[in-house]
Design an enzyme around this catalytic site. Structure first.
Site, PDB file in Angstrom:
ATOM      1  N   ASP A   1       0.832  -1.212   0.000  1.00  0.00           N
ATOM      2  CA  ASP A   1       0.000   0.000   0.000  1.00  0.00           C
ATOM      3  C   ASP A   1       0.871   1.268   0.000  1.00  0.00           C
ATOM      4  O   ASP A   1       0.363   2.379   0.110  1.00  0.00           O
ATOM      5  CB  ASP A   1      -0.955  -0.001   1.209  1.00  0.00           C
ATOM      6  CG  ASP A   1      -0.217   0.082   2.548  1.00  0.00           C
ATOM      7  OD1 ASP A   1       1.031  -0.026   2.553  1.00  0.00           O
ATOM      8  OD2 ASP A   1      -0.886   0.239   3.583  1.00  0.00           O
TER       9      ASP A   1
ATOM     10  N   ASP B   1       8.478   3.382  21.240  1.00  0.00           N
ATOM     11  CA  ASP B   1       8.586   4.817  21.449  1.00  0.00           C
ATOM     12  C   ASP B   1       7.496   5.236  22.435  1.00  0.00           C
ATOM     13  O   ASP B   1       6.345   4.857  22.274  1.00  0.00           O
ATOM     14  CB  ASP B   1       8.358   5.527  20.108  1.00  0.00           C
ATOM     15  CG  ASP B   1       9.330   6.648  19.883  1.00  0.00           C
ATOM     16  OD1 ASP B   1       9.319   7.597  20.676  1.00  0.00           O
ATOM     17  OD2 ASP B   1      10.091   6.581  18.905  1.00  0.00           O
TER      18      ASP B   1
ATOM     19  N   ASP C   1      10.220   9.995  24.109  1.00  0.00           N
ATOM     20  CA  ASP C   1      10.192  11.200  23.284  1.00  0.00           C
ATOM     21  C   ASP C   1      10.203  12.476  24.149  1.00  0.00           C
ATOM     22  O   ASP C   1       9.454  12.567  25.124  1.00  0.00           O
ATOM     23  CB  ASP C   1       8.903  11.157  22.448  1.00  0.00           C
ATOM     24  CG  ASP C   1       8.883  12.161  21.319  1.00  0.00           C
ATOM     25  OD1 ASP C   1       9.737  12.061  20.435  1.00  0.00           O
ATOM     26  OD2 ASP C   1       7.995  13.036  21.323  1.00  0.00           O
TER      27      ASP C   1
ATOM     28  N   GLU D   1      14.942  10.879  24.980  1.00  0.00           N
ATOM     29  CA  GLU D   1      15.306  11.920  24.015  1.00  0.00           C
ATOM     30  C   GLU D   1      15.190  13.225  24.776  1.00  0.00           C
ATOM     31  O   GLU D   1      14.099  13.629  25.176  1.00  0.00           O
ATOM     32  CB  GLU D   1      14.370  11.922  22.809  1.00  0.00           C
ATOM     33  CG  GLU D   1      14.859  12.898  21.747  1.00  0.00           C
ATOM     34  CD  GLU D   1      13.771  13.542  20.931  1.00  0.00           C
ATOM     35  OE1 GLU D   1      14.042  13.965  19.813  1.00  0.00           O
ATOM     36  OE2 GLU D   1      12.621  13.644  21.425  1.00  0.00           O
TER      37      GLU D   1
ATOM     38  N   HIS E   1      15.570   9.436  12.884  1.00  0.00           N
ATOM     39  CA  HIS E   1      14.525   9.850  11.942  1.00  0.00           C
ATOM     40  C   HIS E   1      14.324  11.360  11.887  1.00  0.00           C
ATOM     41  O   HIS E   1      13.488  11.832  11.114  1.00  0.00           O
ATOM     42  CB  HIS E   1      13.217   9.160  12.327  1.00  0.00           C
ATOM     43  CG  HIS E   1      12.719   9.632  13.664  1.00  0.00           C
ATOM     44  ND1 HIS E   1      13.372   9.339  14.844  1.00  0.00           N
ATOM     45  CD2 HIS E   1      11.668  10.423  14.004  1.00  0.00           C
ATOM     46  CE1 HIS E   1      12.741   9.916  15.854  1.00  0.00           C
ATOM     47  NE2 HIS E   1      11.701  10.578  15.370  1.00  0.00           N
ATOM     48  N   ASP E   2      15.037  12.127  12.732  1.00  0.00           N
ATOM     49  CA  ASP E   2      14.923  13.595  12.706  1.00  0.00           C
ATOM     50  C   ASP E   2      16.166  14.257  12.136  1.00  0.00           C
ATOM     51  O   ASP E   2      16.189  15.478  11.970  1.00  0.00           O
ATOM     52  CB  ASP E   2      14.759  14.145  14.131  1.00  0.00           C
ATOM     53  CG  ASP E   2      13.433  13.771  14.772  1.00  0.00           C
ATOM     54  OD1 ASP E   2      12.453  13.547  14.041  1.00  0.00           O
ATOM     55  OD2 ASP E   2      13.394  13.702  16.014  1.00  0.00           O
TER      56      ASP E   2
HETATM   57  O1  ISL Z   1      13.438  17.250  14.784  1.00  0.00           O
HETATM   58  C1  ISL Z   1      13.851  18.229  15.314  1.00  0.00           C
HETATM   59  C2  ISL Z   1      14.485  19.251  14.528  1.00  0.00           C
HETATM   60  O2  ISL Z   1      14.415  18.885  13.181  1.00  0.00           O
HETATM   61  C3  ISL Z   1      13.746  18.396  16.766  1.00  0.00           C
HETATM   62  O3  ISL Z   1      13.495  19.681  17.175  1.00  0.00           O
HETATM   63  C4  ISL Z   1      12.658  17.481  17.253  1.00  0.00           C
HETATM   64  O4  ISL Z   1      11.424  18.036  17.016  1.00  0.00           O
HETATM   65  C5  ISL Z   1      12.811  17.226  18.712  1.00  0.00           C
HETATM   66  O5  ISL Z   1      14.033  16.588  18.845  1.00  0.00           O
HETATM   67  C6  ISL Z   1      11.712  16.312  19.209  1.00  0.00           C
HETATM   68  O6  ISL Z   1      11.596  15.173  18.436  1.00  0.00           O
HETATM   69  C7  ISL Z   1      10.678  14.196  18.802  1.00  0.00           C
HETATM   70  O7  ISL Z   1       9.394  14.696  19.084  1.00  0.00           O
HETATM   71  C8  ISL Z   1       8.675  15.262  17.982  1.00  0.00           C
HETATM   72  C9  ISL Z   1       8.701  14.376  16.737  1.00  0.00           C
HETATM   73  O8  ISL Z   1       8.237  15.108  15.631  1.00  0.00           O
HETATM   74  C10 ISL Z   1      10.066  13.838  16.451  1.00  0.00           C
HETATM   75  O9  ISL Z   1      10.032  12.968  15.351  1.00  0.00           O
HETATM   76  C11 ISL Z   1      10.551  13.165  17.702  1.00  0.00           C
HETATM   77  O10 ISL Z   1      11.778  12.512  17.523  1.00  0.00           O
HETATM   78  C12 ISL Z   1       7.278  15.452  18.457  1.00  0.00           C
HETATM   79  O11 ISL Z   1       6.783  14.264  19.015  1.00  0.00           O
END
Ligand code: ISL
Length: 536
Positions: free
Chosen positions: A24, A97, A197, A250, A319-320
């Site tokens: 999908d 997570d 998170d 995190e 992933h960020d």
């Molecule tokens: O990704 C960032 C900058 O590009 C960071 O500011 C990030 O938002 C921060 O580290 C928090 O990240 C986590 O919480 C967010 C989510 O979007 C991220 O993927 C996650 O890793 C909100 O839940």
């Protein structure tokens, strides 16, 4: 203490981009199941899954609508149970997570809270504004205001991320009880712990205006507050201590001191934290709109954290963030050398190593050419913000291209087939065109590939108590060269890496245990992006 989570290598899966078993266009749990043997073969011992809970997917699952249900996009609870069981058969631990700073605005708690239905009325942070203005001047992590007016409740609610991610109210003890229950739900199912998170911004001490600054106004009222420490201690005491579970936080804007406050063994809060300081090594220069990598800062920061904390959560990608080979290495001329050098550095530092999917084949930043190809909600928010500041489209796009989280979220490149063998459907995000040359299938067949190097490296770390438990000392640190020693019970290993295009001579030599070039003995010359480990 010799905990299991000190001896294993963690591999982060971003489920929607990992492997699509039902075609999908989105990766799913059955897809992870299908690839478990490949991961076992690679040698990883813990899998961390980014969120697979029920979610409207405004922030790719970091907006949760039901903590105890699987999103149909990823499969069913049965698939999840099977994944836990099959991973267990292979002696792989699963980590989920834990996103508890906020929920989705579609979560039944929020839906009832906005209607003032008890006991949910105070589950979120609601305030009146004055004369239609926000209750305070706080801004969101994703650019723009941190408050949105809700027409149903006729009040503003706080959201430190998107407006679809309202922040929970930890002044209400019922919220923490809910969190304990959902943690127990997953631990009882057999998961081995949580990646937590943004876990150091849960508790908002006051809602006063923040200091005047360009970004993130309000931070000082909620960053690592005493109330936050109390919450983490309580979760440890009432939940985690009753299981053989581990947690990695995190933690945004931590310093070695505030990190120690969160994860020192005697504080009993988290087992380890992700810090961000080494990620500042390629600071963004507005003037040139160019990234510049300060390698000495990178090495110095790593060495500082190694020395100041007894245990680190080491990572170069997630992933960020951007792809590390594109960011800290050279993803063209020295692609293989720099990817394997970074791997060697990561896995030989003291701490638990975290790999992000695709790192083991040297996946690079994306090749998307315009805003229309971008999915990341943060990128779209920031783009809108930049345009509001009248930045020309071309410049705004350049900034997004260099920072978008989609760089690292393009689907996993399994083979040279269409869409990298990730899906037979249409992928949710374009697969990088370089999948024809950079992919798992080709590299697993090639003993000289990045994947095969990682397999040897992980094998070495899995079986080497010096790498797992040894202490850390810097032996030499220059702009391009980092040499350090790990010692354990009277034995030691030395590691040297070169992060440049130049050759460097260093005053060390030895018979090599691992090398990303071919010579069996190290005679003191480091080739471009060479990494070596020897006994000494
Ligand atoms: O990704 C960032 C900058 O590009 C960071 O500011 C990030 O938002 C921060 O580290 C928090 O990240 C986590 O919480 C967010 C989510 O979007 C991220 O993927 C996650 O890793 C909100 O839940």
């Amino acid at each position: 203490m010799k905990a299991w989570w000190k001896e294993r290598v963690v591999y982060q899966i971003y489920p929607r981009s990992f492997y699509d078993a039902n075609d999908d266009g989105f990766g799913d749990l059955k897809g992870i199941l299908a690839k478990l043997d490949v991961l076992k073969d690679l040698g990883v011992g813990i899998l961390w899954l980014s969120p697979v809970y029920q979610s409207p997917q405004k922030d790719n699952g970091y907006d949760i609508a039901d903590y105890c249900a699987i999103d149909p996009l990823f499969g069913t609870m049965e698939d999840m149970d099977r994944l836990i069981a099959e991973a267990d058969k292979r002696d792989i631990k699963l980590v989920m997570d834990l996103v508890i700073n906020h929920t989705s605005d579609q979560h039944p708690w929020f839906q009832q809270s906005r209607q003032r239905i008890d006991p949910y009325t105070d589950y979120y942070i609601w305030r009146d504004g004055e004369n239609g203005n926000n209750p305070n001047n706080w801004t969101s992590f994703f650019a723009g205001d941190a408050w949105t007016f809700d027409p149903v409740r006729q009040q503003f609610y706080l959201h430190l991320f998107t407006k679809e991610q309202p922040d929970l109210n930890y002044h209400n003890p019922a919220v923490l009880q809910e969190v304990k229950n959902l943690m127990r739900f997953w631990l009882d199912k057999g998961i081995a712990g949580f990646r937590c998170d943004v876990i150091n911004i849960l508790f908002k001490t006051t809602l006063e205006d923040g200091k005047r600054q360009l970004v993130l106004k309000g931070l000082e009222h909620y960053l690592s507050q005493d109330g936050n420490h109390d919450i983490l201690k309580e979760l440890r005491r009432d939940v985690l201590d009753h299981y053989d579970a581990f947690t990695v936080g995190e933690t945004v804007f931590v310093t070695p001191k505030t990190a120690r406050d969160l994860c020192d063994e005697d504080r009993k809060e988290l087992d380890m934290v992700f810090s961000f300081e080494h990620m500042d090594a390629d600071a963004f220069y507005i003037k040139w709109f160019k990234r510049r990598f300060r390698s000495a800062f990178f090495f110095r920061t790593l060495a500082k954290w190694q020395t100041e904390l007894s245990w680190n959560a080491n990572y170069f990608e997630n992933h960020d963030q951007l792809r590390s080979v594109s960011r800290f290495g050279d993803d063209t001329r020295y692609w293989k050398e720099s990817a394997t050098m970074l791997g060697t550095l990561l896995l030989s530092l003291r701490g638990t190593p975290f790999l992000y999917q695709g790192q083991e084949i040297g996946m690079t930043n994306f090749d998307i050419v315009s805003m229309e190809g971008i999915q990341d909600v943060e990128s779209h928010n920031v783009y809108r913000f930049l345009r509001k500041l009248h930045l020309p489209k071309r410049l705004a796009w350049r900034m997004i291209r260099r920072s978008s989280r989609d760089n690292v979220r393009t689907p996993m490149q399994w083979s040279g087939d269409p869409h990298g063998g990730f899906t037979k459907g249409t992928p949710w995000l374009k697969v990088n065109d370089n999948h024809r040359t950079i992919n798992v299938a080709t590299q697993r067949d090639d003993p000289d590939s990045i994947w095969s190097f990682y397999q040897r490296l992980i094998h070495l770390r899995n079986n080497n108590t010096i790498l797992q438990h040894g202490d850390f000392q810097t032996l030499k640190l220059t702009r391009h060269v980092f040499v350090f020693q790990r010692r354990y019970e009277g034995q030691s290993l030395r590691i040297a890496v070169n992060i440049s295009h130049k050759r460097h001579r260093i005053p060390f030599a030895g018979d090599l245990l691992l090398n990303n070039y071919t010579q069996p003995r190290f005679d003191g010359i480091l080739e471009p992006y060479q990494a070596v480990i020897w006994k000494g």
